[in-house]
Design an enzyme around this catalytic site. Structure first.
Site, PDB file in Angstrom:
ATOM      1  N   THR A  75      -6.631  -1.395   8.483  1.00 22.45           N
ATOM      2  CA  THR A  75      -5.733  -1.411   9.447  1.00 22.45           C
ATOM      3  C   THR A  75      -5.018  -2.006   9.331  1.00 22.45           C
ATOM      4  OG1 THR A  75      -7.463  -2.909  10.271  1.00 22.45           O
ATOM      5  CG2 THR A  75      -5.561  -2.760  11.859  1.00 22.45           C
ATOM      6  N   ASN A 158     -17.907   4.416   9.320  1.00 27.69           N
ATOM      7  CA  ASN A 158     -18.759   3.535   9.438  1.00 27.69           C
ATOM      8  C   ASN A 158     -19.050   2.572  10.028  1.00 27.69           C
ATOM      9  OD1 ASN A 158     -16.560   3.246  10.830  1.00 27.69           O
ATOM     10  ND2 ASN A 158     -16.390   1.466  11.284  1.00 27.69           N
ATOM     11  N   GLN A 186     -15.098   2.943   3.447  1.00 28.43           N
ATOM     12  CA  GLN A 186     -15.991   2.659   2.899  1.00 28.43           C
ATOM     13  C   GLN A 186     -17.026   3.795   1.928  1.00 28.43           C
ATOM     14  OE1 GLN A 186     -18.868   0.496   4.962  1.00 28.43           O
ATOM     15  NE2 GLN A 186     -17.236   0.029   6.664  1.00 28.43           N
ATOM     16  N   SER A 206     -10.217  -2.317   1.932  1.00 28.85           N
ATOM     17  CA  SER A 206     -10.185  -3.741   2.257  1.00 28.85           C
ATOM     18  C   SER A 206     -11.155  -3.681   1.039  1.00 28.85           C
ATOM     19  CB  SER A 206     -10.746  -3.762   3.601  1.00 28.85           C
ATOM     20  OG  SER A 206      -9.897  -3.684   4.641  1.00 28.85           O
ATOM     21  N   THR A 244       4.914 -12.853   1.440  1.00 27.10           N
ATOM     22  CA  THR A 244       4.118 -13.678   0.146  1.00 27.10           C
ATOM     23  C   THR A 244       3.444 -13.237   0.065  1.00 27.10           C
ATOM     24  OG1 THR A 244       5.897 -15.781   0.725  1.00 27.10           O
ATOM     25  CG2 THR A 244       3.895 -15.695  -0.868  1.00 27.10           C
ATOM     26  N   CYS A 332     -16.324  -4.620  14.813  1.00 25.52           N
ATOM     27  CA  CYS A 332     -14.372  -4.519  15.818  1.00 25.52           C
ATOM     28  C   CYS A 332     -15.186  -4.229  17.419  1.00 25.52           C
ATOM     29  CB  CYS A 332     -13.683  -3.698  14.991  1.00 25.52           C
ATOM     30  SG  CYS A 332     -13.519  -3.863  13.736  1.00 25.52           S
TER      31      CYS A 332
HETATM   32  N1  PLP Z   1     -11.478   1.794   8.631  1.00 23.65           N
HETATM   33  C1  PLP Z   1     -12.539   1.506   7.892  1.00 23.65           C
HETATM   34  C2  PLP Z   1     -13.316   2.712   8.266  1.00 23.65           C
HETATM   35  C3  PLP Z   1     -12.945  -0.043   8.772  1.00 23.65           C
HETATM   36  O1  PLP Z   1     -14.984   0.505   8.600  1.00 23.65           O
HETATM   37  C4  PLP Z   1     -12.681  -1.118   8.298  1.00 23.65           C
HETATM   38  C5  PLP Z   1     -13.125  -2.622   8.531  1.00 23.65           C
HETATM   39  O2  PLP Z   1     -14.206  -2.245   9.131  1.00 23.65           O
HETATM   40  C6  PLP Z   1     -11.594  -0.606   8.455  1.00 23.65           C
HETATM   41  C7  PLP Z   1     -10.677   0.804   8.965  1.00 23.65           C
HETATM   42  C8  PLP Z   1     -11.061  -2.215   9.047  1.00 23.65           C
HETATM   43  O3  PLP Z   1     -10.620  -2.666   8.178  1.00 23.65           O
HETATM   44  P1  PLP Z   1      -9.839  -4.368   8.145  1.00 23.65           P
HETATM   45  O4  PLP Z   1     -10.348  -5.137   9.059  1.00 23.65           O
HETATM   46  O5  PLP Z   1     -10.400  -5.003   6.437  1.00 23.65           O
HETATM   47  O6  PLP Z   1      -8.475  -4.331   7.864  1.00 23.65           O
END
Ligand code: PLP
Length: 384
Positions: A75, A158, A186, A206, A244, A332
């Site tokens: 994100t 995703n 992904q 991530s 940090t 989300c």
């Molecule tokens: N982008 C995609 C395609 C994702 O699937 C996700 C998480 O579901 C994110 C971005 C955001 O990742 P994070 O919540 O680890 O910041």
């Protein structure tokens, strides 16, 4: 319910930290807890660990360590890239897709509503792939208007798992001098990617999507491009991202990525087997379902739309009661999926995303199928 009996099929939302990853993280949470900016022994030890992790990640992705910036996750990476492309690279038009993660969509919408940045969306073909002719038209139009374009398109969706040919898109962007960012959340940690060969200018990842810890990720910036920080403060990450460093998690992320590259063939074969078996079982047992994850999709994601009936209304909750963890789409989106709305699945279908990992078993798949049958099959009533 006993935790060990639960079946977790939501690995695209987040995945279990593997034992090997936890093992390399623990020393940096216990004995070696130094701040990498401190000059003493503990600080230097932590600094070495962070830089070794950066080197490992860079080597695996075939990029330079200086081009990997650690963040709190994708994100933040996505937000930083979009903000930086606007402020530093003077991009004044964003081309993206309506199916991106909200970390890209909402960020783009923010700049378009608050600043003088225009925004347009690519079209899709019937099979769910990006309409490249439409993208070319949009790129040519912006180039003719002397706009500087940022193209932001995810490597794999995703929710549906559908993959995008980002190598071709990188090539198209180069031809019109557009900048290309791909949200690779992904796919990084699922495929042995070579970011240089793919030709992207920016990428985001991530760790928790590939058996690493939550709250840590990175962004890749192609050699020769630079972004201003989005978070101001100390001079960590060469001044690009203050705060940090999350040492233990960074070390864990590098280990998780290493394991992915090391075991890719074996894991991919096993997980694809689970997905194919599950897909065939679903097709055999449930009439009228739609499979949203076509041929060119992640080996770990199976999105299935069930025709809406009174029995599918609380399907995720009903499965959860029986110890099966799945989601309707993105974790989300809280039940309302912009992706399923766009794909016209929202009104007449209930969509479930099953996402698999190396920790799932064929036995679990059989259990899920029989529980789905229990929930979805009409009850036969005897009048005798
Ligand atoms: N982008 C995609 C395609 C994702 O699937 C996700 C998480 O579901 C994110 C971005 C955001 O990742 P994070 O919540 O680890 O910041």
């Amino acid at each position: 319910m006993n935790e060990s009996k639960r079946i977790y099929l939501d690995n695209a939302a987040t995945s279990r930290v593997s034992e090997e990853v936890l093992d390399v993280m623990l020393p940096y949470l216990t004995g070696l807890y130094g701040n990498p900016s401190s000059v003493h022994y503990y600080g230097r030890t932590a600094r070495i660990a962070v830089e070794e992790a950066r080197k490992t990640i860079a080597r695996l992705l075939n990029v330079k360590p200086a081009n990997v910036i650690f963040t709190s996750g994708a994100t933040e990476s996505n937000n930083m890239i979009i903000a930086g492309c606007i402020s530093d690279l003077k991009c004044n038009h964003i081309i993206t897709s309506p199916l991106e993660h909200h970390a890209v969509l909402h960020s783009g919408q923010h700049y378009s509503s608050q600043y003088n940045i225009s925004l347009s969306y690519v079209h899709f073909n019937a099979d769910g792939s990006i309409d490249q002719n439409n993208l070319i038209k949009q790129l040519e139009l912006r180039a003719a208007n002397e706009s500087k374009c940022l193209v932001s398109l995810m490597h794999a969706n995703n929710e549906t798992g559908l993959l995008t040919d980002i190598e071709t898109i990188s090539h198209l962007c180069k031809q019109t001098d557009a900048v290309f960012h791909s949200d690779c959340v992904q796919t990084i940690g699922h495929y042995p990617l070579d970011l240089q060969a793919l030709g992207v200018d920016f990428a985001s990842a991530s760790a928790h999507k590939f058996h690493g810890p939550k709250g840590v990720g990175f962004l890749y910036v192609r050699e020769g491009l630079q972004l201003s920080p989005m978070i101001y403060g100390g001079s960590q990450e060469k001044g690009f991202r203050a705060g940090t460093e999350n040492v233990a998690s960074i070390v864990g992320m590098a280990k998780a990525l290493q394991l992915c590259y090391q075991n890719f063939k074996k894991d991919q074969q096993y997980i694809s087997g689970l997905k194919d078996y599950f897909c065939n079982q679903l097709k055999e047992n449930f009439a009228g379902i739609l499979i949203n994850s076509g041929n060119f999709s992640l080996y770990s994601v199976l999105s299935v739309s069930f025709p809406k009936t009174d029995r599918t209304e609380f399907l995720i909750l009903n499965l959860d009661q029986k110890g099966i963890c799945v989601s309707g789409g993105s974790a989300c989106s809280e039940g309302d999926s912009h992706v399923m709305r766009y794909l016209k699945r929202a009104d007449h279908y209930t969509t479930l995303r099953f996402s698999f990992s190396k920790y799932n078993t064929f036995e679990e798949i059989n259990q899920v199928i029989s529980i789905l049958k229990e929930i979805l099959e009409p009850v036969s009533v005897s009048y005798l």
